[in-house]
Enzyme design. Sequence first.
Site, PDB file in Angstrom:
ATOM      1  CG  HIS A  89     -19.656 -16.239 -35.607  1.00 14.55           C
ATOM      2  ND1 HIS A  89     -21.021 -16.059 -35.501  1.00 14.55           N
ATOM      3  CD2 HIS A  89     -19.107 -15.014 -35.387  1.00 14.55           C
ATOM      4  CE1 HIS A  89     -21.280 -14.809 -35.208  1.00 14.55           C
ATOM      5  NE2 HIS A  89     -20.142 -14.142 -35.145  1.00 14.55           N
ATOM      6  CG  HIS A  95     -22.258  -5.194 -36.147  1.00 18.37           C
ATOM      7  ND1 HIS A  95     -21.121  -5.243 -36.929  1.00 18.37           N
ATOM      8  CD2 HIS A  95     -22.443  -6.464 -35.687  1.00 18.37           C
ATOM      9  CE1 HIS A  95     -20.648  -6.482 -36.949  1.00 18.37           C
ATOM     10  NE2 HIS A  95     -21.436  -7.238 -36.205  1.00 18.37           N
TER      11      HIS A  95
END
Length: 347
Positions: A294, A320
């Site tokens: 990540h 997002h």
Amino acid sequence: MKWNAKIVKYKGEVRIGVWFGKDDALIAWIKSFPGVRWSQSNGYWHLPDTENNRKQLGLRTLTELSPNAEGLRSLENFKRWLRSKRYSESTLTVYMDAAKSFLVFFNQKSPSDITNDDVILYNNEYILKNNLSASYQNQVVSAIKLFFTTVQNKKIEIESIHRPKRARVLPNVLSKEEVKQILEAHGNIKHRAMLCLIYSCGLRRKELLTLKLSDIDSKRNIVKIIQAKGKKDRIAPLSPRVLELLRDYYKCYKPKIWLFEGQVKGEPYSEQSLQSIFKQALEKANISKPVTLHWLRHSYATHLLESGTDLRYIQELLGHSRSKTTEIYTHVSTKSLQQIKSPYDNL
């Protein structure tokens, strides 16, 4: 050694009560438990009700217990409700496990009789006593709020359930030089293509592994990420260099369905194998930091910001829902910080 143990309520607090006859060895043993106390009036030792203490005393833990009959019926209704709302199976499992843990804790109560004070009690007597994280507590709060929307004639006020205060944790970011070392570490073209695609498009691990051949649009130079986290589709620009790498990879491996397949044709590459090749890349690049996959996504976002990309575009590229989530990268970007001169240099 023989003793009896059961869950008790001592001065309003849920504890584990332990009884045994006079025995110096048992007394020394029970005193080794943190937080243990003797109750003269009740004639037993009592200690915090934690999962670890339950295991050591031979009691069933909350994960091993079941809610009462009414709780089980409510959980089934909750599962049907989540499915009707089309929550993913992974989210459904997380919420069901959290709601079950909560109901087991209040096994002697009907779900409709549970109050907001009970939620506070659960947080203190289970979450905090077992040193469970604030993120897990937040997950439980989400599950409880959703669960009680399905309970009729409830005493609890859903909107009054508070969440734990979140710690602001900055994302971990690699330098461009470190990223280059990791991406060039593998000689295997398939392994290199996977890691390059994660960084160049800011992909999550699962997003990479669920890419299909049809998701690579070479004419428009984009990658389509279908039904990613939150059931959202998005697109990401595809680097011409990465496209060439993918073409070379395709000539060698000729995948059938998924862009990256395992040893069995038509089966997607496994998460464990991807983790393994990433770990090997770190070793070959001589990077000793506790880097995870990540970090490549965090580095992608930060490097975009440092190169002048507008925050609104980065939000879209990462998928997002809220701009606030993307704004965290402004705190790790060094572009503006490097222009600040330390007062130490003027001494």
